[in-house]
Structure formats: structure tokens, C-alpha cells
Design a protein around this motif. Sequence first.
Motif, PDB file in Angstrom:
ATOM      1  N   UNK A  60     -20.157  21.744   6.063  1.00  0.00           N
ATOM      2  CA  UNK A  60     -19.263  21.064   6.999  1.00  0.00           C
ATOM      3  C   UNK A  60     -17.887  21.685   6.906  1.00  0.00           C
ATOM      4  N   UNK A  61     -17.387  22.207   8.003  1.00  0.00           N
ATOM      5  CA  UNK A  61     -16.057  22.815   8.006  1.00  0.00           C
ATOM      6  C   UNK A  61     -14.986  21.782   7.666  1.00  0.00           C
ATOM      7  N   UNK A  62     -15.156  20.552   8.145  1.00  0.00           N
ATOM      8  CA  UNK A  62     -14.163  19.509   7.869  1.00  0.00           C
ATOM      9  C   UNK A  62     -14.109  19.187   6.377  1.00  0.00           C
ATOM     10  N   UNK A  63     -15.259  18.969   5.759  1.00  0.00           N
ATOM     11  CA  UNK A  63     -15.282  18.669   4.325  1.00  0.00           C
ATOM     12  C   UNK A  63     -14.780  19.860   3.506  1.00  0.00           C
ATOM     13  N   UNK A  64     -15.080  21.055   3.960  1.00  0.00           N
ATOM     14  CA  UNK A  64     -14.608  22.247   3.269  1.00  0.00           C
ATOM     15  C   UNK A  64     -13.087  22.361   3.360  1.00  0.00           C
ATOM     16  N   UNK A  65     -12.523  22.018   4.507  1.00  0.00           N
ATOM     17  CA  UNK A  65     -11.070  22.025   4.677  1.00  0.00           C
ATOM     18  C   UNK A  65     -10.408  21.039   3.715  1.00  0.00           C
ATOM     19  N   UNK A  66     -10.945  19.822   3.638  1.00  0.00           N
ATOM     20  CA  UNK A  66     -10.376  18.820   2.736  1.00  0.00           C
ATOM     21  C   UNK A  66     -10.490  19.267   1.285  1.00  0.00           C
ATOM     22  N   UNK A  67     -11.616  19.873   0.937  1.00  0.00           N
ATOM     23  CA  UNK A  67     -11.804  20.350  -0.433  1.00  0.00           C
ATOM     24  C   UNK A  67     -10.843  21.493  -0.757  1.00  0.00           C
ATOM     25  N   UNK A  68     -10.647  22.404   0.196  1.00  0.00           N
ATOM     26  CA  UNK A  68      -9.739  23.528  -0.031  1.00  0.00           C
ATOM     27  C   UNK A  68      -8.314  23.036  -0.243  1.00  0.00           C
ATOM     28  N   UNK A  69      -7.906  22.011   0.481  1.00  0.00           N
ATOM     29  CA  UNK A  69      -6.559  21.460   0.308  1.00  0.00           C
ATOM     30  C   UNK A  69      -6.408  20.783  -1.054  1.00  0.00           C
ATOM     31  N   UNK A  70      -7.462  20.132  -1.519  1.00  0.00           N
ATOM     32  CA  UNK A  70      -7.384  19.535  -2.859  1.00  0.00           C
ATOM     33  C   UNK A  70      -7.292  20.627  -3.925  1.00  0.00           C
ATOM     34  N   UNK A  71      -7.991  21.743  -3.710  1.00  0.00           N
ATOM     35  CA  UNK A  71      -7.895  22.876  -4.639  1.00  0.00           C
ATOM     36  C   UNK A  71      -6.472  23.402  -4.697  1.00  0.00           C
ATOM     37  N   UNK A  72      -5.827  23.528  -3.560  1.00  0.00           N
ATOM     38  CA  UNK A  72      -4.457  24.044  -3.521  1.00  0.00           C
ATOM     39  C   UNK A  72      -3.488  23.128  -4.256  1.00  0.00           C
ATOM     40  N   UNK A  73      -3.730  21.825  -4.222  1.00  0.00           N
ATOM     41  CA  UNK A  73      -2.861  20.890  -4.934  1.00  0.00           C
ATOM     42  C   UNK A  73      -3.116  20.925  -6.441  1.00  0.00           C
ATOM     43  N   UNK A  95       4.550  24.885  -0.274  1.00  0.00           N
ATOM     44  CA  UNK A  95       3.837  23.631   0.004  1.00  0.00           C
ATOM     45  C   UNK A  95       2.460  23.923   0.591  1.00  0.00           C
ATOM     46  N   UNK A  96       1.703  22.884   0.830  1.00  0.00           N
ATOM     47  CA  UNK A  96       0.433  23.066   1.531  1.00  0.00           C
ATOM     48  C   UNK A  96       0.699  23.652   2.904  1.00  0.00           C
ATOM     49  N   UNK A  97      -0.128  24.596   3.358  1.00  0.00           N
ATOM     50  CA  UNK A  97       0.092  25.182   4.686  1.00  0.00           C
ATOM     51  C   UNK A  97      -0.096  24.150   5.791  1.00  0.00           C
ATOM     52  N   UNK A  98       0.707  24.284   6.850  1.00  0.00           N
ATOM     53  CA  UNK A  98       0.572  23.379   7.995  1.00  0.00           C
ATOM     54  C   UNK A  98      -0.687  23.684   8.791  1.00  0.00           C
ATOM     55  N   UNK A  99      -1.060  24.947   8.857  1.00  0.00           N
ATOM     56  CA  UNK A  99      -2.248  25.345   9.600  1.00  0.00           C
ATOM     57  C   UNK A  99      -3.503  25.138   8.747  1.00  0.00           C
ATOM     58  N   UNK A 100      -4.688  25.138   9.362  1.00  0.00           N
ATOM     59  CA  UNK A 100      -5.921  24.989   8.590  1.00  0.00           C
ATOM     60  C   UNK A 100      -6.064  26.071   7.528  1.00  0.00           C
ATOM     61  N   UNK A 121      -3.867  35.730   8.572  1.00  0.00           N
ATOM     62  CA  UNK A 121      -2.463  35.440   8.917  1.00  0.00           C
ATOM     63  C   UNK A 121      -1.601  35.309   7.668  1.00  0.00           C
ATOM     64  N   UNK A 122      -0.448  35.950   7.684  1.00  0.00           N
ATOM     65  CA  UNK A 122       0.420  35.982   6.505  1.00  0.00           C
ATOM     66  C   UNK A 122       0.856  34.586   6.073  1.00  0.00           C
ATOM     67  N   UNK A 123       1.024  33.682   7.024  1.00  0.00           N
ATOM     68  CA  UNK A 123       1.514  32.354   6.688  1.00  0.00           C
ATOM     69  C   UNK A 123       0.516  31.467   5.989  1.00  0.00           C
ATOM     70  N   UNK A 124      -0.739  31.911   5.871  1.00  0.00           N
ATOM     71  CA  UNK A 124      -1.759  31.070   5.254  1.00  0.00           C
ATOM     72  C   UNK A 124      -1.901  31.291   3.753  1.00  0.00           C
ATOM     73  N   UNK A 125      -1.070  32.113   3.171  1.00  0.00           N
ATOM     74  CA  UNK A 125      -1.003  32.196   1.726  1.00  0.00           C
ATOM     75  C   UNK A 125      -2.045  33.089   1.083  1.00  0.00           C
ATOM     76  N   UNK A 126      -2.268  32.835  -0.217  1.00  0.00           N
ATOM     77  CA  UNK A 126      -3.035  33.736  -1.079  1.00  0.00           C
ATOM     78  C   UNK A 126      -4.477  33.302  -1.287  1.00  0.00           C
ATOM     79  N   UNK A 127      -4.882  32.229  -0.632  1.00  0.00           N
ATOM     80  CA  UNK A 127      -6.223  31.655  -0.807  1.00  0.00           C
ATOM     81  C   UNK A 127      -6.905  31.678   0.557  1.00  0.00           C
ATOM     82  N   UNK A 128      -7.815  32.615   0.725  1.00  0.00           N
ATOM     83  CA  UNK A 128      -8.438  32.844   2.017  1.00  0.00           C
ATOM     84  C   UNK A 128      -9.863  32.288   1.997  1.00  0.00           C
TER      85      UNK A 128
END
Length: 410
Positions: A60-73, A95-100, A121-128
Motif C-alpha cells: 500500500x503506497x499510503x501505508x508505506x508513506x506513513x511508515x517512511x515518515x515515521x522512519x524519518x522522525x 524538518x519532514x518534507x512537505x512533499x510525499x 528531486x533535490x528537495x526530498x532529501x537523502x532518503x529515497x
Amino acid sequence: MHRSITGTYLKHYANVRDGADELMPLTGAQRRFHHTRSADPHDRVRILPVFVEFPPGLLSAHRLEQAARSVLLRHPALRGTADTAGGVPVLRIGPLPADPVVREIVASDDGAVWAALDDWPAGRGSFRVLLARDEKRDLLAIGFDHLVCDGESTGLVLDALVSGYQSGERVPDSVAAAELRRYREAVEQQLTREHEASGPEALAHWTSRVRDAGPGLWSRNAGEAGGQASAWQRVALPDSATDRPFPVLLAACHTALTRIPGTAPVAYTWGGHDEAGVVGCFINTVLANPQGEGVRESWWEDLEFVDTPFDEVVRAARASHAPWTGHLDLVLTLIDRTRRPAPVLDGVPGRFRYPPGNSIEEPVIVTAVHDQGELSLRIDHDPTIVPGAAAAGIAGVLRESLVDAGHAEG
């Protein structure tokens, strides 16, 4: 009085930090990556990839997005980007990126996946984080900026990603703040070790190791694009070698290079903070150049000094007027999958994949994946500077050497 490179750097860093919590010091390995990128006119990021394949339609892309944001925190280094403050290299935690965080694409071949990871995209940081789908698979492809994450740390990230995917729990602000402090403490401890490992005894040890080392044979200009060619072989290990294949691999790589006059010593990556639970880049590049004794015997002696930063070894070699002045021809990396099986999502185990396609920074890279009773060896080389016959010779010597430790398969 000797002044260590680490000590000098920390003095400059203290002058520019000015209490800013988002500015982190860089370890020795991070400063090397920073310097290499600064010298590259294309400002290319050195990507550390992890590919895990699942059945089609599972993720699930949605669940993966939420999990990736928790990893970043939980792991602030992954929100970091290389920067300078007052001319001093630093890691700036954002901070956490504004974009997905997660990109979802349709891709039926690995080349398209690599292209998508490279064109980030450069603005999405070091975790691709990339979710590549087709009718045959869901491929979770993660590209880490190597400056913020070493190989040991990728396992911690996968653990956190799986946990976040399954639980959907949000990370409290207090936990994120505590993890930021923990990361700073881990980096400061690493820098203390590097400073303490830069004293006269350690430098004398490494100077003796490199006094007759070859200068290096294959190189290209900074920023010049290279190529890549790969060869695979699988090696079944006997019971006596299943828990300690690294010395066997190191000796094999050394033997391979000694048959090519002028090559630099074998280098290998060492270290990591896996046991501390902190994600970051805590590795060091270490040389193996025995003097009279065997590689395995000298490696045991070298372990006392593996925290000496590579740049200190280079400076000592140049001060002693050794032929070797820092060039690398072959780097060995061991990926230990015996302690970290592939992640399981919704009860379905994934499968690690190691497709070629990533750009390589050194002329030859030997990657050994240790999984239970066998090794999967990948030998990547840059065909624009390394002759095919030399690469084939290295692969052949590795195969011959490892036959003594197990049965080699094609």
C-alpha cells in the motif's frame, strides 16, 4: 606535537555551530563523501541501494508513506543534507518534507528503477523511497545518500519501516527530539574514537603497512562519468567458514591484486553502529597490505587500529614519501544477511535483490552478500578504466581462492 585531522575539524565546527541543534558534525567517512561530492561538477550523490521484491499488488503506497515518515522522525540523519557553515562541512538536519516521501511508478525493468532513483528531486532529501509496480512484482527500492547512512544502518531502517507499516503508529514529538539528541551523541562518540585512533602509535602502524604499497593503477578525472560491468558468482561455504568468511574474502582480494603490478592495496569498509540502534554513517575505509605475514594474520593486528580515519593514513603515507598516496583500485564490502532476513509485510516475506545499474565510485568493487551457508559475490568494475582482462582475472582469482573454502558454483 601531532594535531589530528579530527581534532582540527572539531575546533572549526565548534566555531560555527553556535548552539544550532540542526547542525551536526561529520564523521571522517562523511567528510570524505562531502569532499568527493564538492569536487564533482555534477554534484552527484553516492547512492546506497536496498531492493526488496514482493508479490504484485501487496504493498500500500499510503501505508508505506506513513511508515517512511515515521522512519524519518526516528532516524534524523535521514533528514540530513550535506552543507557548509562558515566554510566548515556539516550535516544540516531538516524538518519532514512537505512533499510525499514515497514515489510510485510503473516499471517493468530494473533500469527504469535505477533511473527513477537517480532522478530524485533535490528537495526530498537523502532518503529515497520508490514503489515500482508491474504485473509481476511490487519492488520496494530505497536509495540512501551514503553520506547519511552506512550498510549496517540500512537494516535498522528496514526494521523501522516494517514496524511503521504494520502498526501505523505516529512518532511523538518527544521521541523525535530524543532521537535527535541520541544521533548527536553517537556522532560525537565516533569522532572521539577517530581522534583517539590518530595518535603516534596508530600512525606508525599504518605507515609501516603502506611503505611498499603500489601507487594505484586505474583512475579517472574527478567528475568524469564512468561505466559499469558486473559479474556474479555464488559460493557454498563449508561449516568451518560459514561464520567468518570475511578474512577469506580479504585474502582472496589481496591475492588478486598482487598479480597485477602497480595496484594499490585492497581497501574494505568497516564499522557501523548497528548495535546502538542509531542510523548514520559510522564506517571507515581500511587498508589491507601485509608485511611478510599472511593477510589473515595481519588483519587481526590491524583490528586494533581500524578506527584511524582513512585521511590520517593518507596523510601519514604522504609524509613518509610512500609510493601510495591515497588511491584505491579495489574496495571490498561484506553484507551480512545472516542476522537480518528479508522483511515480512502482512505476513508475506520479501526477497532481497541486487540488480546492477548503480554507478560505481571506485575502479573495482567486490560486494559479498553472506546469507546462511553461502556467499553471493558481485564484482563491479568500470570498463572505461579497468581492462576487461584485469577484471576477469580478479574474478578468476577470487573463484580459485574460495574453492579452498567451499564449492564454487557458476
